[in-house]
Design an enzyme around this catalytic site. Structure first.
Site, PDB file in Angstrom:
ATOM      1  N   GLY A  46     -25.250  -6.369  18.172  1.00  0.00           N
ATOM      2  CA  GLY A  46     -25.343  -5.411  19.269  1.00  0.00           C
ATOM      3  C   GLY A  46     -26.067  -6.036  20.442  1.00  0.00           C
ATOM      4  N   GLN A  51     -30.831  -6.371  28.084  1.00  0.00           N
ATOM      5  CA  GLN A  51     -31.260  -7.640  27.474  1.00  0.00           C
ATOM      6  C   GLN A  51     -30.791  -8.862  28.249  1.00  0.00           C
ATOM      7  OE1 GLN A  51     -29.808  -6.080  23.453  1.00  0.00           O
ATOM      8  NE2 GLN A  51     -31.345  -7.579  22.861  1.00  0.00           N
ATOM      9  N   CYS A  91     -33.456  -8.273  16.476  1.00  0.00           N
ATOM     10  CA  CYS A  91     -33.028  -8.091  17.860  1.00  0.00           C
ATOM     11  C   CYS A  91     -32.896  -9.461  18.517  1.00  0.00           C
ATOM     12  CB  CYS A  91     -34.079  -7.259  18.602  1.00  0.00           C
ATOM     13  SG  CYS A  91     -33.687  -6.963  20.324  1.00  0.00           S
ATOM     14  N   LEU A  92     -31.825  -9.655  19.270  1.00  0.00           N
ATOM     15  CA  LEU A  92     -31.638 -10.947  19.942  1.00  0.00           C
ATOM     16  C   LEU A  92     -32.752 -11.221  20.953  1.00  0.00           C
ATOM     17  CD1 LEU A  92     -27.763 -10.943  20.472  1.00  0.00           C
ATOM     18  CD2 LEU A  92     -29.078 -12.180  18.746  1.00  0.00           C
ATOM     19  N   HIS A 133     -30.862   1.790  18.273  1.00  0.00           N
ATOM     20  CA  HIS A 133     -31.590   0.577  18.681  1.00  0.00           C
ATOM     21  C   HIS A 133     -31.150   0.157  20.093  1.00  0.00           C
ATOM     22  CE1 HIS A 133     -33.079  -3.716  17.724  1.00  0.00           C
ATOM     23  NE2 HIS A 133     -32.404  -3.838  18.864  1.00  0.00           N
ATOM     24  N   GLU A 134     -29.824   0.126  20.320  1.00  0.00           N
ATOM     25  CA  GLU A 134     -29.324  -0.312  21.628  1.00  0.00           C
ATOM     26  C   GLU A 134     -29.623   0.718  22.712  1.00  0.00           C
ATOM     27  OE1 GLU A 134     -28.597  -3.328  21.835  1.00  0.00           O
ATOM     28  OE2 GLU A 134     -28.321  -3.696  19.704  1.00  0.00           O
ATOM     29  N   HIS A 137     -32.959   0.199  24.127  1.00  0.00           N
ATOM     30  CA  HIS A 137     -33.051  -0.867  25.135  1.00  0.00           C
ATOM     31  C   HIS A 137     -32.825  -0.306  26.541  1.00  0.00           C
ATOM     32  CE1 HIS A 137     -33.644  -4.560  22.914  1.00  0.00           C
ATOM     33  NE2 HIS A 137     -32.629  -4.325  22.109  1.00  0.00           N
TER      34      HIS A 137
HETATM   35 NI    NI Z   1     -32.192  -5.319  20.346  1.00  0.00          NI
END
Ligand code: NI
Length: 167
Positions: A46, A51, A91-92, A133-134, A137
């Site tokens: 995701g 991000q 998470c990236l 989660h997304e 962000h």
């Molecule tokens: Ni993330």
């Protein structure tokens, strides 16, 4: 398509609240393509526009085994949530850190697709976790902020140290 650099925690830009997309036009579809390429290159499931330092309400995710089922959420809106589940997240933007977060087990979300058409999804399990989660962000929230202050401090120290070493 283009690979975009991913912001790493604790970059303060990750705490920006994203603005709604007013028109789903070619520039938004380009953003969706770039997010997809960036997410796949980083082997994530995701990615939110936040991000990559684009503060628009756009999310892509793909939780499928074969990584061939992209899901796009533009201006996602939580309609309802139910139940509770604890799941390990990563998470990236927080590379190498995994920890358990409690979230709703089932959510109903409305959004626009990449053609600007509204749709509703009833999600549960991993998909429900990923969507929440997304969506966090887009509000400027990173999953590690659900953890204890002690853990958070440790993570910040580790990531700052790593950032210095890779300069
Ligand atoms: Ni993330």
């Amino acid at each position: 398509m283009a690979l975009l650099p991913i912001l790493h925690y604790p970059d303060p830009r990750l705490h920006t609240r994203a603005s709604p997309v007013t028109v789903v036009d070619e520039s938004i579809r380009q953003l969706v393509s770039d997010l997809e390429e960036t997410m796949r290159a980083a082997e994530g499931i995701g990615l939110a526009a936040t991000q990559v330092n684009v503060h628009k309400r756009v999310i892509v995710l793909d939780i499928s085994e074969d990584q061939q089922h992209l899901q796009v959420f533009i201006n996602p809106r939580l309609i309802s949530s139910d139940g509770q589940v604890e799941r390990e997240e990563g998470c990236l933007s927080v590379p190498g850190i995994y920890d358990r977060v409690t979230r709703a087990d089932r959510v109903v979300v409305e959004a626009l697709d990449r053609d600007g058409r509204p749709f509703t999804v009833q999600a549960e399990g991993l998909l429900a976790t990923c969507i929440q989660h997304e969506m966090d962000h887009l509000e400027g929230k990173v999953f590690v902020e659900y953890l204890s202050q002690l853990k958070l401090n440790r993570i910040r120290t580790k990531l700052r140290k790593r950032a210095r070493e890779t300069l």
